[in-house]
Design a protein around this motif. Sequence first.
Motif, PDB file in Angstrom:
ATOM      1  N   THR A  21       2.180  -4.213   7.792  1.00 37.10           N
ATOM      2  CA  THR A  21       0.889  -3.791   8.349  1.00 37.10           C
ATOM      3  C   THR A  21       0.423  -4.856   9.338  1.00 37.10           C
ATOM      4  O   THR A  21       1.151  -5.812   9.627  1.00 37.10           O
ATOM      5  N   THR A  22      -0.803  -4.704   9.807  1.00 34.68           N
ATOM      6  CA  THR A  22      -1.313  -5.667  10.786  1.00 34.68           C
ATOM      7  C   THR A  22      -1.712  -6.991  10.139  1.00 34.68           C
ATOM      8  O   THR A  22      -2.036  -7.937  10.838  1.00 34.68           O
ATOM      9  N   THR A  23      -1.710  -7.055   8.798  1.00 40.73           N
ATOM     10  CA  THR A  23      -2.057  -8.308   8.119  1.00 40.73           C
ATOM     11  C   THR A  23      -0.822  -8.860   7.413  1.00 40.73           C
ATOM     12  O   THR A  23      -0.184  -8.128   6.657  1.00 40.73           O
ATOM     13  N   ILE A  50       0.860  -1.187   0.000  1.00 43.92           N
ATOM     14  CA  ILE A  50       0.000   0.000   0.000  1.00 43.92           C
ATOM     15  C   ILE A  50       0.895   1.236   0.000  1.00 43.92           C
ATOM     16  O   ILE A  50       1.681   1.436   0.921  1.00 43.92           O
ATOM     17  N   ALA A  51       0.783   2.035  -1.037  1.00 45.51           N
ATOM     18  CA  ALA A  51       1.558   3.280  -1.136  1.00 45.51           C
ATOM     19  C   ALA A  51       0.588   4.380  -1.526  1.00 45.51           C
ATOM     20  O   ALA A  51       0.739   5.039  -2.553  1.00 45.51           O
ATOM     21  N   ALA A  52      -0.452   4.528  -0.700  1.00 45.97           N
ATOM     22  CA  ALA A  52      -1.583   5.374  -1.090  1.00 45.97           C
ATOM     23  C   ALA A  52      -1.344   6.864  -0.842  1.00 45.97           C
ATOM     24  O   ALA A  52      -2.175   7.688  -1.187  1.00 45.97           O
ATOM     25  N   GLY A  53      -0.204   7.212  -0.222  1.00 43.38           N
ATOM     26  CA  GLY A  53       0.125   8.627  -0.097  1.00 43.38           C
ATOM     27  C   GLY A  53      -0.667   9.372   0.964  1.00 43.38           C
ATOM     28  O   GLY A  53      -1.201   8.779   1.903  1.00 43.38           O
ATOM     29  N   TYR A  54      -0.766  10.688   0.799  1.00 37.98           N
ATOM     30  CA  TYR A  54      -1.348  11.554   1.819  1.00 37.98           C
ATOM     31  C   TYR A  54      -2.166  12.648   1.164  1.00 37.98           C
ATOM     32  O   TYR A  54      -2.201  12.766  -0.062  1.00 37.98           O
ATOM     33  N   ASP A  55      -2.811  13.457   1.983  1.00 34.26           N
ATOM     34  CA  ASP A  55      -3.510  14.640   1.496  1.00 34.26           C
ATOM     35  C   ASP A  55      -2.875  15.868   2.138  1.00 34.26           C
ATOM     36  O   ASP A  55      -2.381  15.787   3.258  1.00 34.26           O
ATOM     37  N   VAL A  56      -2.954  16.989   1.442  1.00 31.55           N
ATOM     38  CA  VAL A  56      -2.458  18.225   2.032  1.00 31.55           C
ATOM     39  C   VAL A  56      -3.544  18.768   2.965  1.00 31.55           C
ATOM     40  O   VAL A  56      -4.719  18.786   2.606  1.00 31.55           O
ATOM     41  N   PHE A  57      -3.138  19.176   4.166  1.00 27.47           N
ATOM     42  CA  PHE A  57      -4.073  19.740   5.144  1.00 27.47           C
ATOM     43  C   PHE A  57      -4.754  20.983   4.556  1.00 27.47           C
ATOM     44  O   PHE A  57      -4.103  21.796   3.907  1.00 27.47           O
ATOM     45  N   ASP A  58      -6.050  21.099   4.796  1.00 26.75           N
ATOM     46  CA  ASP A  58      -6.788  22.259   4.286  1.00 26.75           C
ATOM     47  C   ASP A  58      -6.712  23.402   5.296  1.00 26.75           C
ATOM     48  O   ASP A  58      -7.355  23.359   6.343  1.00 26.75           O
ATOM     49  N   GLY A  96       1.602 -10.330   4.747  1.00 28.83           N
ATOM     50  CA  GLY A  96       1.536 -10.306   3.282  1.00 28.83           C
ATOM     51  C   GLY A  96       1.131  -8.958   2.720  1.00 28.83           C
ATOM     52  O   GLY A  96       1.118  -8.754   1.513  1.00 28.83           O
ATOM     53  N   ILE A  97       0.759  -8.013   3.598  1.00 30.55           N
ATOM     54  CA  ILE A  97       0.406  -6.669   3.133  1.00 30.55           C
ATOM     55  C   ILE A  97       1.386  -5.671   3.759  1.00 30.55           C
ATOM     56  O   ILE A  97       1.552  -5.656   4.976  1.00 30.55           O
ATOM     57  N   PHE A  98       2.023  -4.889   2.913  1.00 29.06           N
ATOM     58  CA  PHE A  98       3.058  -3.975   3.379  1.00 29.06           C
ATOM     59  C   PHE A  98       2.692  -2.545   3.021  1.00 29.06           C
ATOM     60  O   PHE A  98       1.807  -2.304   2.211  1.00 29.06           O
ATOM     61  N   VAL A  99       3.375  -1.594   3.662  1.00 25.34           N
ATOM     62  CA  VAL A  99       3.051  -0.185   3.438  1.00 25.34           C
ATOM     63  C   VAL A  99       4.347   0.594   3.260  1.00 25.34           C
ATOM     64  O   VAL A  99       5.383   0.223   3.826  1.00 25.34           O
ATOM     65  N   CYS A 100       4.302   1.635   2.464  1.00 21.84           N
ATOM     66  CA  CYS A 100       5.466   2.518   2.362  1.00 21.84           C
ATOM     67  C   CYS A 100       5.002   3.931   2.009  1.00 21.84           C
ATOM     68  O   CYS A 100       3.878   4.136   1.565  1.00 21.84           O
ATOM     69  N   GLY A 101       5.882   4.884   2.228  1.00 22.04           N
ATOM     70  CA  GLY A 101       5.582   6.279   1.910  1.00 22.04           C
ATOM     71  C   GLY A 101       4.673   6.927   2.943  1.00 22.04           C
ATOM     72  O   GLY A 101       4.525   6.432   4.060  1.00 22.04           O
ATOM     73  N   CYS A 102       4.055   8.027   2.557  1.00 25.13           N
ATOM     74  CA  CYS A 102       3.276   8.831   3.502  1.00 25.13           C
ATOM     75  C   CYS A 102       1.988   8.158   3.965  1.00 25.13           C
ATOM     76  O   CYS A 102       1.300   8.697   4.832  1.00 25.13           O
ATOM     77  N   LEU A 155      -1.405   4.141   8.387  1.00 25.07           N
ATOM     78  CA  LEU A 155      -1.444   2.695   8.587  1.00 25.07           C
ATOM     79  C   LEU A 155      -0.657   2.283   9.832  1.00 25.07           C
ATOM     80  O   LEU A 155       0.395   2.834  10.114  1.00 25.07           O
ATOM     81  N   LYS A 156      -1.230   1.331  10.549  1.00 21.76           N
ATOM     82  CA  LYS A 156      -0.621   0.910  11.809  1.00 21.76           C
ATOM     83  C   LYS A 156       0.582   0.015  11.508  1.00 21.76           C
ATOM     84  O   LYS A 156       0.470  -0.970  10.775  1.00 21.76           O
ATOM     85  N   THR A 157       1.728   0.373  12.085  1.00 25.92           N
ATOM     86  CA  THR A 157       2.931  -0.453  11.955  1.00 25.92           C
ATOM     87  C   THR A 157       3.615  -0.480  13.309  1.00 25.92           C
ATOM     88  O   THR A 157       3.233   0.271  14.206  1.00 25.92           O
ATOM     89  N   SER A 158       4.634  -1.325  13.465  1.00 28.85           N
ATOM     90  CA  SER A 158       5.367  -1.294  14.725  1.00 28.85           C
ATOM     91  C   SER A 158       6.780  -0.788  14.449  1.00 28.85           C
ATOM     92  O   SER A 158       7.287  -0.947  13.341  1.00 28.85           O
TER      93      SER A 158
END
Lengths: 452, 55
Positions: A405-407, A129-137, A409-415, A395-398
């Motif tokens: 991630t908490t599952t 998952i590399a879904a990125g972020y949003d800019v604060f409004d 086989g599913i990994f996360v990177c970036g913002c 995303l929750k990581t340790s």
Amino acid sequence: MLDVGRHPNIELLAYSEVEKVEGEAGNFSVTVRRKARYVREDRCTGCGACAEKCPTLVPDAFNEGLRNRKAIYSLFAQGIPSTHTIDADHCRQMNGKKCGICAKTCQAEAIDFDQKDRILELNVAAIIIAAGYDVFDPSQIPEYRYQEIPNVVTAIEFERLLSASGPTGGHLDRPSDRAIEADIEEMEKSAGKSQKALVKFEEKYGESSAAFYEKYQSGAYPDDEDRKKWADKYADHLTVVEPLEALRKKAEGFDVARRLAFIQCVGSRDFRFYPFCSGYCCMHSIKEAIIAHEHGPDTTSTIFGMDIRAVGKGFEEYKIRGGNHSNITYVRGRVAEIVEGPDNNPVVIYEDTRERKVKRQEFDMVILATACAPSKGIAALVKTVGVELDPYNFLKTSPLSPVDTTTPGIFVCGCAESPMDVPESVAQASSAAERAAEIVFQTDLIKEKAVA
Amino acid sequence: MSKDILVIGGGIAGMQSSLDLADMGIKVHLVEKLPSIGGKMAQLDKTFPTNDCAI
């Protein structure tokens, strides 16, 4: 980007969304919805002739609404894939009106108004998952008056203004000045139209409109219907021309922004919004100030912050270089309020904590270093994929397995994991790629064992 | 059992992951919501601290 588009091992599914994920590490079934572009990917060459002819203007999200795009568009000039997309919400043809100009223009015959969403089933061993972020409004912070004062912009808007391919071609034209210039253009169009109508009357009666209008007002031609029309047209013309002249005179004095203020921690390190530090904004502001100085050597920048967090390789040196060579002044203090002064100049009210004094300073433009906010769509995505979020919606990581991630086989990177800058995102992305590859190679090992 | 990998998001992180995996010989499916990849980074003019072009 080009490498991604060209790589034989990468299947690029742009303009698509993940709809369903089932299974476990080593064996996930994924349903992907390929949204209809209404343009055939196998035919579109990305030439852009359709966008040139399209009559519908839509605010361009890529340029933060600082420019318009057409209803058929590519996200940006160098976009990969270069396939154009029809914005079904704004396209005239898609909304039941007569148009279809793009279809007539397209030599490749790529336009297909009847295209439907396609569903794709994939079987994968792991997911990143590399879904990125949003800019604060920042309009949530009333004291900074973002959107009320036109010359208060966000860092990403400023980035587009600095960009040579952006809406101003890299000139630091102030948004208030650009708005007036757009008004002038609009008024010139309408004045040109009424001028044409007046010329017809002038030719018919052989005198200038001004001379005629004077006579008309003193009571000549009482029952002449045609001349009454002429007089009305001229009166309307005057209501446009007079303010147009005034605006033109004002626009003569317009200059690029030279006095810039950068305000740090807008939304971050703020208990009303996000208590965490977004990490990259200090460096981002310094970079923008340095680039602005490169564009105009007499540009001066003031960066207001609680402290400047230049943590990273070469970052501290960059900060010092900015101060020494790019006219950057660092002020320690949190800005209390921004008000509008004369000539649309924003005035910053702040406490200089070194001198313990409350001060006011006028600038040409104020740039808000907005926080890295979790992306709005992330809650829906994690529900689909089946992973957990932390209290801020990242995303929750340790700490000891920062890309897991908490599952399994599913990994996360970036913002999507936490706020980070480009070098960190790249490092984490390589790390997540390696963790995902482990699963692929593990399945190989299991097979080999079974055979042995 | 599959040997493919799904990457969700075509920004700098998603692109880097995809390229690394693809270079290892693994088939990657890269899903991006918007019409083109690049993400927020494509909106940036230059990147710090080297002032390299972002695109």
